[in-house]
Design a protein around this motif. Structure first.
Motif, PDB file in Angstrom:
ATOM      1  N   VAL A  76       0.950  -0.981   0.028  1.00 51.80           N
ATOM      2  CA  VAL A  76      -0.118   0.106   0.126  1.00 51.80           C
ATOM      3  C   VAL A  76       1.005   1.146   0.162  1.00 51.80           C
ATOM      4  N   PHE A  77       0.041   1.828  -0.535  1.00 48.10           N
ATOM      5  CA  PHE A  77       1.302   3.293  -1.051  1.00 48.10           C
ATOM      6  C   PHE A  77       0.254   4.598  -0.655  1.00 48.10           C
ATOM      7  N   TRP A  78       1.494   5.361   0.631  1.00 49.37           N
ATOM      8  CA  TRP A  78       0.896   6.788   1.350  1.00 49.37           C
ATOM      9  C   TRP A  78       1.297   8.087   0.903  1.00 49.37           C
ATOM     10  N   THR A  79       0.497   9.115   0.363  1.00 49.72           N
ATOM     11  CA  THR A  79       1.444  10.335  -0.258  1.00 49.72           C
ATOM     12  C   THR A  79       0.913  11.899   0.382  1.00 49.72           C
ATOM     13  N   PRO A  80       1.780  12.213   1.121  1.00 47.71           N
ATOM     14  CA  PRO A  80       1.160  13.217   2.217  1.00 47.71           C
ATOM     15  C   PRO A  80       1.554  14.590   0.902  1.00 47.71           C
ATOM     16  N   ASP A  81       1.824  14.390   0.123  1.00 43.59           N
ATOM     17  CA  ASP A  81       1.591  16.033  -0.614  1.00 43.59           C
ATOM     18  C   ASP A  81       0.971  15.259  -2.355  1.00 43.59           C
ATOM     19  N   GLY A  82      -0.072  14.660  -2.095  1.00 48.15           N
ATOM     20  CA  GLY A  82      -1.003  13.602  -2.988  1.00 48.15           C
ATOM     21  C   GLY A  82       0.245  13.633  -4.722  1.00 48.15           C
ATOM     22  N   MET A  83       0.714  13.444  -4.148  1.00 46.00           N
ATOM     23  CA  MET A  83       1.147  13.490  -5.821  1.00 46.00           C
ATOM     24  C   MET A  83       1.685  11.248  -5.707  1.00 46.00           C
ATOM     25  N   PHE A  84       1.464  10.997  -6.669  1.00 44.23           N
ATOM     26  CA  PHE A  84       1.769   9.493  -6.822  1.00 44.23           C
ATOM     27  C   PHE A  84       2.250   8.914  -8.262  1.00 44.23           C
ATOM     28  N   PRO A  85       2.488   7.941  -8.714  1.00 41.08           N
ATOM     29  CA  PRO A  85       2.776   7.275  -9.970  1.00 41.08           C
ATOM     30  C   PRO A  85       1.343   6.807 -10.502  1.00 41.08           C
ATOM     31  N   LEU A  86       0.760   7.098 -11.032  1.00 41.52           N
ATOM     32  CA  LEU A  86      -0.786   7.141 -11.805  1.00 41.52           C
ATOM     33  C   LEU A  86      -1.233   5.072 -12.049  1.00 41.52           C
ATOM     34  N   SER A  87      -0.043   4.699 -12.296  1.00 43.03           N
ATOM     35  CA  SER A  87      -0.582   3.561 -13.094  1.00 43.03           C
ATOM     36  C   SER A  87      -0.059   1.756 -12.316  1.00 43.03           C
ATOM     37  N   ILE A  88       0.184   2.896 -10.954  1.00 44.19           N
ATOM     38  CA  ILE A  88       0.717   1.873  -9.651  1.00 44.19           C
ATOM     39  C   ILE A  88      -0.386   0.527  -9.819  1.00 44.19           C
ATOM     40  N   GLN A  89      -0.419  -0.651  -9.155  1.00 44.39           N
ATOM     41  CA  GLN A  89      -1.128  -1.327  -9.314  1.00 44.39           C
ATOM     42  C   GLN A  89      -1.249  -1.888  -7.155  1.00 44.39           C
ATOM     43  N   VAL A  90      -1.335  -0.530  -6.887  1.00 44.33           N
ATOM     44  CA  VAL A  90      -0.967  -1.017  -5.089  1.00 44.33           C
ATOM     45  C   VAL A  90      -2.248  -0.157  -4.556  1.00 44.33           C
ATOM     46  N   PRO A  91      -3.286  -0.175  -3.668  1.00 49.42           N
ATOM     47  CA  PRO A  91      -3.793   0.771  -2.825  1.00 49.42           C
ATOM     48  C   PRO A  91      -3.667   2.487  -2.665  1.00 49.42           C
ATOM     49  N   VAL A  92      -4.049   3.315  -3.184  1.00 49.95           N
ATOM     50  CA  VAL A  92      -2.915   4.655  -3.184  1.00 49.95           C
ATOM     51  C   VAL A  92      -4.042   5.347  -2.004  1.00 49.95           C
ATOM     52  N   LEU A  93      -3.153   5.809  -0.854  1.00 51.37           N
ATOM     53  CA  LEU A  93      -3.701   6.916   0.277  1.00 51.37           C
ATOM     54  C   LEU A  93      -3.182   8.801  -0.513  1.00 51.37           C
ATOM     55  N   ALA A  94      -3.792   8.674  -0.879  1.00 54.42           N
ATOM     56  CA  ALA A  94      -3.157  10.228  -1.179  1.00 54.42           C
ATOM     57  C   ALA A  94      -3.909  11.278  -0.172  1.00 54.42           C
ATOM     58  N   SER A  95      -2.808  12.527   0.585  1.00 56.43           N
ATOM     59  CA  SER A  95      -3.535  13.401   1.339  1.00 56.43           C
ATOM     60  C   SER A  95      -3.403  14.776   0.412  1.00 56.43           C
ATOM     61  N   ILE A  96      -4.733  15.206   0.322  1.00 57.18           N
ATOM     62  CA  ILE A  96      -4.626  16.373  -0.520  1.00 57.18           C
ATOM     63  C   ILE A  96      -4.900  17.924  -0.156  1.00 57.18           C
ATOM     64  N   HIS A  97      -4.179  18.236   0.726  1.00 54.41           N
ATOM     65  CA  HIS A  97      -4.072  20.140   1.866  1.00 54.41           C
ATOM     66  C   HIS A  97      -4.953  20.827   0.961  1.00 54.41           C
ATOM     67  N   ASP A  98      -4.784  21.427  -0.727  1.00 58.80           N
ATOM     68  CA  ASP A  98      -5.817  22.429  -1.226  1.00 58.80           C
ATOM     69  C   ASP A  98      -5.736  22.387  -2.224  1.00 58.80           C
ATOM     70  N   LEU A  99      -6.991  23.426  -3.009  1.00 56.19           N
ATOM     71  CA  LEU A  99      -7.025  23.176  -4.252  1.00 56.19           C
ATOM     72  C   LEU A  99      -6.483  24.624  -4.651  1.00 56.19           C
ATOM     73  N   ASN A 100      -5.789  25.427  -4.460  1.00 58.68           N
ATOM     74  CA  ASN A 100      -5.356  26.909  -4.116  1.00 58.68           C
ATOM     75  C   ASN A 100      -4.769  27.206  -5.778  1.00 58.68           C
ATOM     76  N   PHE A 101      -4.474  26.296  -6.427  1.00 58.77           N
ATOM     77  CA  PHE A 101      -3.968  26.463  -8.305  1.00 58.77           C
ATOM     78  C   PHE A 101      -5.171  26.436  -9.483  1.00 58.77           C
ATOM     79  N   GLU A 102      -6.291  25.571  -8.785  1.00 61.67           N
ATOM     80  CA  GLU A 102      -7.342  25.813  -9.193  1.00 61.67           C
ATOM     81  C   GLU A 102      -7.684  27.104  -8.985  1.00 61.67           C
ATOM     82  N   HIS A 103      -7.950  27.807  -8.226  1.00 59.84           N
ATOM     83  CA  HIS A 103      -8.524  28.888  -7.607  1.00 59.84           C
ATOM     84  C   HIS A 103      -7.951  30.121  -8.021  1.00 59.84           C
TER      85      HIS A 103
END
Length: 370
Positions: free
Chosen positions: A90-117
């Motif tokens: 299992v893979f945890w990414t504290p900054d929300g970014m990870f390899p999109l094609s990995i075949q293991v469960p992923v927990l992603a921490s997404i802190h904000d979407l300031n770049f969208e706004h």
């Protein structure tokens, strides 16, 4: 179980938000669960302080991620291969970014979407990368953790992510943030190079932190005050940042750069007030630190800040320079308000606990594996 973690934000003595978040949770999880193996992936030589125990494997994966193009190479090629080779469960990414094609469960921490706004607040290529990849990260992650209800709602509406896929886990507060004595406050002022009360800002010098309006507000406030200082602690995010300061106030505004935690905790506790008026935030860690240090708070009323500070801050419109200046004047003169905010902060800060945050992240990881 082998847990892989993206730890590229652990940078020794120069860590900011992502790094502190990663450190506080990783060191607790690895110590609390010695029966499991943790593989920490860095993008540069590993500082020995981050080898938290015999169940921790630290790996440096080339190249260092100093540009968005290198993000793509590191995450989608080099890190993906390392995760496959290491047989991660299992893979945890504290900054929300990870390899999109990995075949293991992923927990992603997404802190904000300031770049969208506010994409204009970031360098062109950074904004391009975030806007291109974060919708894909959010959709591809098995589960998402975020740090406020405000950000959860933003992720849901921006990326059409189901509510049940997102868990809210508040950040904690470093135990070094504590109130200090009057004598210690006087000593801190002397160490800073003046003998006067001061307003404090702490955070990276990112455009969304609204530093230029804070400076304008202080300059307006200073027209009727001759003693208060303004202390700004934090490192610049981009090399071309600069701020205009009136020459007659240059000696009363102090940019201190990055400061190690123990010293910063004392600077926070010695401040007359903490002034934090970003127009966009995911959590606003310094708010909780000010509460723990029992320092009165002036905060912006946008984004998640009212959720985090609750009744422990005097709120202002971060786009209104005059309102920020008036809040400084009000808090300076109103001792009863200072006491009220400090007392409210003592109660509110109990909601922010790193032990609890680490345990909740661990529960999310366990659920993904099971």
């Amino acid at each position: 179980m082998r847990i892989g973690i993206n730890t590229r934000s652990l940078l020794g003595q120069k860590m900011e938000g992502f790094g502190n978040y990663t450190l506080e949770i990783v060191k607790r999880m690895t110590v609390a669960h010695p029966e499991h193996s943790f593989v920490l992936y860095f993008d540069r030589p590993v500082d020995p302080q981050f080898n938290f125990g015999p169940n921790v494997i630290c790996k440096s994966v080339f190249p260092p991620t100093r540009h968005p193009f290198l993000y793509v190479i590191w995450f989608q090629w080099r890190l993906r291969r390392a995760i496959q080779k290491d047989q991660i469960d299992v893979f945890w990414t504290p900054d929300g970014m990870f390899p999109l094609s990995i075949q293991v469960p992923v927990l992603a921490s997404i802190h904000d979407l300031n770049f969208e706004h506010f994409p204009q607040d970031l360098p062109k290529w950074v904004a391009w990368y975030y806007k291109k990849y974060f919708p894909r990260f959010a959709k591809a992650a098995t589960q998402i953790v975020t740090v406020s209800e405000t950000t959860k709602k933003d992720i849901i509406s921006s990326y059409q992510i189901p509510s049940e896929k997102i868990s809210v886990i508040y950040n904690g507060v470093n135990a070094q943030y504590q109130p200090i004595s009057i004598q210690e406050k006087d000593n801190i002022q002397q160490q800073l190079g003046f003998n006067a009360p001061y307003f404090l800002f702490v955070g990276s010098l990112h455009p969304r932190k609204n530093i230029h309006r804070l400076l304008q507000a202080f300059q307006l406030f200073a027209q009727t005050d001759s003693s208060y200082q303004l202390v700004i602690v934090g490192a610049a995010m981009w090399k071309d940042q600069s701020f205009e300061i009136e020459s007659n106030l240059a000696k009363r505004i102090h940019f201190k750069g990055h400061i190690e935690t123990k010293t910063l905790a004392n600077i926070m506790a010695a401040a007359a007030a903490f002034v934090y008026v970003p127009y966009f935030e995911g959590f606003g860690m310094p708010l909780a630190e000010a509460m723990a240090a029992q320092t009165p708070i002036i905060a912006g009323d946008q984004s998640c800040l009212p959720e985090i500070a609750a009744d422990a801050a005097l709120f202002v419109d971060p786009f209104d320079v005059d309102a920020i200046a008036k809040a400084m004047e009000k808090l300076k003169n109103d001792v009863a308000l200072q006491t009220q905010l400090v007392e409210a902060g003592k109660k509110r800060v109990l909601a922010f606990n790193w032990d609890l945050a680490a345990e909740k992240v661990w529960q999310e990881i366990q659920q993904l594996v099971s």
